[in-house]
Each structure stands twice: as structure tokens, then as C-alpha cells.
Design a protein around this motif. Structure first.
Motif, PDB file in Angstrom:
ATOM      1  N   THR A 161       0.833  -1.203   0.000  1.00 15.90           N
ATOM      2  CA  THR A 161       0.000   0.000   0.000  1.00 15.90           C
ATOM      3  C   THR A 161       0.871   1.258   0.000  1.00 15.90           C
ATOM      4  O   THR A 161       0.609   2.232  -0.727  1.00 15.90           O
ATOM      5  N   GLN A 162       1.910   1.222   0.824  1.00 11.84           N
ATOM      6  CA  GLN A 162       2.825   2.367   0.874  1.00 11.84           C
ATOM      7  C   GLN A 162       3.531   2.563  -0.466  1.00 11.84           C
ATOM      8  O   GLN A 162       3.664   3.679  -0.955  1.00 11.84           O
ATOM      9  N   LYS A 164       2.397   1.600  -3.347  1.00 14.51           N
ATOM     10  CA  LYS A 164       1.422   2.072  -4.311  1.00 14.51           C
ATOM     11  C   LYS A 164       1.221   3.576  -4.192  1.00 14.51           C
ATOM     12  O   LYS A 164       1.121   4.284  -5.199  1.00 14.51           O
ATOM     13  N   GLU A 165       1.177   4.050  -2.941  1.00 15.62           N
ATOM     14  CA  GLU A 165       1.009   5.487  -2.723  1.00 15.62           C
ATOM     15  C   GLU A 165       2.225   6.266  -3.253  1.00 15.62           C
ATOM     16  O   GLU A 165       2.082   7.309  -3.881  1.00 15.62           O
ATOM     17  N   GLU A 166       3.410   5.734  -2.980  1.00 12.93           N
ATOM     18  CA  GLU A 166       4.627   6.393  -3.480  1.00 12.93           C
ATOM     19  C   GLU A 166       4.662   6.378  -5.008  1.00 12.93           C
ATOM     20  O   GLU A 166       5.056   7.363  -5.636  1.00 12.93           O
ATOM     21  N   ARG A 168       2.044   6.322  -6.960  1.00 14.09           N
ATOM     22  CA  ARG A 168       1.072   7.315  -7.426  1.00 14.09           C
ATOM     23  C   ARG A 168       1.661   8.717  -7.369  1.00 14.09           C
ATOM     24  O   ARG A 168       1.524   9.521  -8.300  1.00 14.09           O
ATOM     25  N   ARG A 169       2.360   8.999  -6.241  1.00  7.87           N
ATOM     26  CA  ARG A 169       2.961  10.324  -6.098  1.00  7.87           C
ATOM     27  C   ARG A 169       4.066  10.549  -7.144  1.00  7.87           C
ATOM     28  O   ARG A 169       4.180  11.624  -7.746  1.00  7.87           O
TER      29      ARG A 169
END
Length: 574
Positions: A161-162, A164-166, A168-169
Motif C-alpha cells: 500500500t505504501q 502504491k502510494e509512493e 502514485r505520487r
């Protein structure tokens, strides 16, 4: 050094193997991700082996320098399936989890290896502790292993999840960067297009300026050529008149005044000639006619012409290898060297001048070294500029136009060479000319008339010159040597006079209005082949095949003696 040796018979053994593998990796210092990868790979291969039978497993540490290696060997009683989808588990799944997997081609043995950290403790005491911890983990029940796996799954999910967030950013930042790059690219493209447009316009302007400069330079050369001709004509008349005056009965004062007049006219004619020579050199109109030159003989001739120019007490030394030969235009090379020697003679009032020639690789090097006034370093290059004369104490007694050295440099460049100078005030100057050998070309220049005094009457002489003043000077010089002198001022007038009666000799100016002198000469020879012809001009004789061997007199050098001698040669050669 074995840490664990076990046999897999059921799924419980596979769970225990997974737990033991993870514990071994933890004890040996591998990070959490590697622990999970190795443990999962062992369990996947163990599960595939148990599905078809049993398998023996041996996990050990192999010492090494500088790193030890964790080694796990699995030997099933039924060969592994080596190919397939990794989602089905087994060896294909293990291949994706660990890098170093050694598989027997028959699938009867698989060896998993993993390099340990250089700081990993693999001594016997440490490995004994690992064995005890591994034994405890190996006998744990399936519920504990399930709990551990759930924990690992949760942690992995959090990491995913982390990540994936990175990701996306990072994608957002990348999109923003791409937009900036595209905007910058558009701006740069626009600026580059404007720059290219400006460069094209600049090149067009430069081409136009180049054409204008070339046209201006050609116009200047044409102007100087025409003006020099117009100036030569009256000056030549003045020189001829002063020659006649010198032959007349003058008292001492009048003779001195006639000498001054002749010297002034000669100086003016020299200035006109130097201006024309410089313009011709600048425009690249020097006709270079290479031929083998005996350098030692050339130096001897230049020495003879320079000695009269030396000041009292100044000596001239020459040095040259006897067999030195240079293929170049002898006339142009001599003019350059004569300029350098004359310049050294002007500004050397004591000491000596050295004139040397020597081989320098593929070049011939000429050095003119003097012990004269010298030139300050900041003025050395300026002496090669037109009309520049460096102030010095000898200037009041030295005549010069400031054109000799500029002409010498440009002519040396036309010969493919270089001319440089070095100097020190009150020490002297050195002018160095380097000339290469040029490709030799067969050339035949028109012969120049020599003064050969002979007796005999000249008979009827026809003088053709559009300069009436100079024509009258020639007529005066021929008095007492020609039975009759006729004068014409153009070709048609001359042919009309010859129609009335043939002449023994014809003295023709090269430059005439309408039909020029060489063409008129051809017509006279066609109609009156017995008429001897001599050409004269303020400039040099044109280089033409039909003028090979023609007798020629430069107007500036015409005197009564050489005029009569040349006409006598022409009469004898008929």
C-alpha cells in the motif's frame, strides 16, 4: 556445517520447514524480506515434493571468504516438475522468489543458495545457537505458523500500500515534470526557430557584404590600374624630357635642377608602381609562374643591386649553400627580397646586413638581418600595413611610401610562403621569408630588350602612342638616328600612314584606344612583314603566346641609348 536435516512427509512438515527456514535466516542476519523469500521458496518446493511423495532436506552454512553461504538442498523421491506457471507453486514459484537456484536437469535435486553478510557469525558456538533456535521453531504447531504468516501478509500488504502510494505520487510528479519539459521544449523550439531565422538572415547579409567587399576591392584595383596608367603617361613624358635636357647644353645649376626633376619624377613613378603592385597582390592577380631557381645566383644578383644603396661603412654579407634550388616565381621572389634588402639598407647607418638562405625541411628560408635602428615590439606588425612608417631619426633622409613591406607580405603569400619580422630598438631587425617549392610549369615569358649599341641608320620609324607628349619625347630622342619619323596616335592612323609608305621600324604603345598595340603589331606584320616592331608600355608586357620573343621597352626606363639600341636590334631581326 549442517543446521537442519529433516524429511518431508506431510503438510505439517512443510509448515515446520517454512518456520525453520525463516528462523535460520533471522539468526544468520538476513533482512525480513530475504527471510520471507527463502522460507517461502523452501515451503513451495516442499509442498510440491509432499504432493507426490517425500523429500529429504538439508540446510547448512558453507564457510567462505569473505562471505559464508547459506545452502539448502532438497532431494525428492519423485522428480520435481520444472516447467509451469509460478502461480502453481513448486520450482517455478521458487525461481521467482530467489535468484540462486541450482536444479538438476532431471529434477531429482534442487539446491538453494544465499550469500550471507560479511558480518554474519558462522563460528561453531553461533551455529549451535542457531540449531537450538531452529529446533524449537521446527516443532511449533501449524496455528503459530499461520499466525506468523498472517502477520507477514499484513506487513507485506502495508508495504504494498505504501509503495502504491509512493508510485502514485511519483507518477503525478512525473506527469508534472513531463508537462514542464513539453512546455520548455515548445519554448526552446520556438526560440531555436527564431534563432535559425536570424542566422539565415545573417548569413545572407554576410554573403551580400562579401559580394559588396569583393566588388569594392575589384573596383579599387581597377581604379588604381587605370589611374596608374594615367599617371604613368605624364610622368614618363617628364622623365623623357629630363633625359633630353640632360643631353643638351646646360650650365651646372640647370643640370642640377634637371637631376632633381628626374629624381622627383622617378619617385612618383615608383609610388604609382607600388600602388598598382599592392592592389594586384590584394586582388590575387599576381601571375605566378614557377620554375627552378638557383638560389645562390639569385642572392649574388640581389647583392649587386643592393651594394649601391648601402650607407658609408655598412657591409653586406651573404650566405647560401651552392646547390640550393627552389621552384618558385623568380621575378616575384626577387621583388620580395629586394624590398627587404632595400628596407634594411635604408635604416642601417652602421654595422652590417646579413642576407642568408638555407633549407628548412620542405621550405627555403631567407633571413635579412641588420644592425640598424630596430623597431619597438608594439610597432613590428604595423610595418606590414599600407602607408605606415614608424618614426625614427633617419626618416628625414629616407624616401619611402610605406607600401614595400605590405606588398612583400602579400606577394610571399601568393607564392605560398610567409613573411615575419622580429626587432629590437637600437639592436636591429630580422625579416624571415619562408617559401615552398611550387609545382613547376613550363612558361615562356616575352624577351626583354637589351641595350646592344650598334651602328647603322634606323631609316623610317613609325611611332604610335596616344600620349602626344611622350610621342614628342621619342621623336626628339630619335633625331640624328632616324632618317624619318612618323607619328600616329591610334591604330587606324598608323595603318593609314603605312598605306602611304612602308616603315622600316614601328614603335608601338601597348595600350591604345580601340585596337591595342599587340593587335596592331600583328596587322602590320601581315601587311608589311619587312617592318620591324618594338612594343613599349607604362605597365608590364601582357603574357601572350603571340608575344613570345617580342622586343619590349618599359616607358619609365626609356633613354636615348636603349631606345636606339633596341630599334637597331629590331631592324636586324627583320
Amino acid at each position: 556445517m549442517p543446521i537442519l536435516a529433516t524429511q518431508l512427509r506431510s503438510d505439517a512438515d512443510v509448515i515446520a520447514l517454512r518456520r525453520a527456514g525463516r528462523e535460520i535466516c533471522r539468526q544468520l542476519g538476513l533482512d525480513v524480506q530475504d527471510q520471507v523469500r527463502v522460507a517461502t521458496a523452501l515451503s513451495e518446493m516442499g509442498r510440491a515434493a509432499v504432493a507426490t511423495g517425500t523429500a529429504d532436506v538439508v540446510i547448512a552454512v558453507v564457510p567462505g571468504t569473505p562471505q559464508a553461504t547459506l545452502r539448502a538442498e532438497i532431494t525428492p523421491d519423485v522428480a520435481f516438475v520444472l516447467d509451469g506457471d509460478s502461480s502453481d507453486g513448486g520450482v517455478p514459484a521458487a525461481r521467482r522468489l530467489v535468484r540462486d537456484l541450482e536444479i538438476e536437469p532431471t529434477g531429482t535435486r534442487v539446491v538453494l543458495t544465499k550469500l550471507l553478510s560479511v558480518t554474519a557469525r558462522v563460528d561453531e558456538a553461533s551455529l549451535a545457537r542457531v540449531r537450538r533456535s531452529t529446533a524449537a521453531a521446527h516443532v511449533a504447531d501449524a496455528l503459530d505458523e499461520l499466525r506468523v504468516q498472517n502477520t507477514e501478509l499484513v506487513r507485506t500488504l502495508d508495504e504494498l500500500t505504501q509503495q502504491k502510494e509512493e508510485l502514485r505520487r511519483f507518477n503525478e510528479e512525473l506527469e508534472e515534470t513531463n508537462r514542464g519539459v513539453l512546455a520548455m521544449y515548445d519554448q526552446l523550439s520556438s526560440e531555436l526557430e527564431e534563432t535559425n531565422t536570424g542566422v539565415v538572415a545573417l548569413y545572407a547579409e554576410l554573403d551580400e557584404r562579401g559580394r559588396e567587399l569583393a566588388a569594392a576591392n575589384e573596383a579599387k584595383t581597377r581604379f588604381l590600374r587605370n589611374v596608374s596608367h594615367e599617371l604613368r603617361s605624364p610622368v614618363n613624358s617628364i622623365l623623357g624630357l629630363t633625359s633630353l635636357l640632360a643631353d643638351s647644353h646646360l650650365d651646372a645649376d640647370q643640370a642640377q635642377q634637371a637631376t632633381y626633376l628626374r629624381e622627383s619624377a622617378t619617385t612618383m613613378l615608383q609610388l604609382v608602381d607600388e600602388l598598382l603592385d599592392l592592389a594586384r597582390a590584394e586582388a590575387g592577380h599576381e601571375d605566378v609562374e614557377p620554375a627552378p631557381v638557383d638560389v645562390a645566383r639569385l642572392l649574388d644578383e640581389l647583392q649587386g643591386t643592393t651594394l649601391p644603396l648601402l650607407r658609408p661603412g655598412v657591409t653586406l654579407r651573404t650566405s647560401c649553400p651552392p646547390d640550393l634550388v627552389l621552384v618558385t616565381d623568380r621575378r616575384l621572389a626577387a621583388r620580395v627580397l629586394r624590398n627587404l634588402l632595400a628596407n634594411a639598407a635604408k635604416f642601417t647607418d652602421e654595422g652590417h646586413i646579413e642576407f642568408r638562405a638555407a633549407n628548412e625541411g620542405d621550405l627555403v628560408r631567407f633571413d635579412v638581418r641588420d644592425t640598424g635602428l630596430g623597431i619597438a615590439e608594439e610597432h613590428v606588425e604595423s610595418v606590414f600595413e599600407e602607408f605606415v612608417q614608424v618614426p625614427n631619426r633617419l626618416q628625414p633622409s629616407v624616401r619611402g611610401t610605406g607600401l614595400g613591406l605590405p606588398y612583400a607580405r602579400r606577394t610571399s603569400e601568393a607564392l605560398g610562403g610567409t613573411l615575419v619580422a622580429s626587432s629590437q630598438p637600437d639592436v636591429g631587425s630580422v625579416f624571415t621569408l619562408r617559401l615552398p617549392s611550387l609545382p613547376s610549369e613550363a612558361s615562356s615569358r616575352p624577351a626583354r630588350a637589351e641595350v646592344v649599341p650598334q651602328g647603322g641608320d634606323l631609316g623610317h620609324v613609325l611611332v604610335v602612342d596616344d600620349d602626344r607628349a611622350f610621342a614628342s619625347v621619342v621623336v626628339a630622342m630619335l633625331q640624328g638616328h632616324a632618317a624619318r619619323v612618323s607619328v600616329a596616335h591610334d591604330a587606324s592612323h598608323a595603318l593609314a600612314l603605312l598605306h602611304d609608305g612602308a616603315a622600316d621600324l614601328a614603335l608601338l604603345d601597348v595600350r591604345l584606344p580601340g585596337t591595342d598595340g599587340p593587335t596592331l603589331r600583328s596587322r602590320i606584320r601581315e601587311v608589311h612583314p619587312a617592318t620591324g616592331t618594338v612594343l613599349m608600355s607604362s605597365a608590364s608586357l601582357p603574357v601572350r603566346d603571340d608575344l613570345d620573343g617580342v622586343l619590349f621597352l618599359p616607358k619609365a626606363g626609356i633613354s636615348r641609348d636603349n631606345l636606339v639600341a633596341t630599334l637597331r636590334r629590331a631592324k636586324e631581326a627583320r
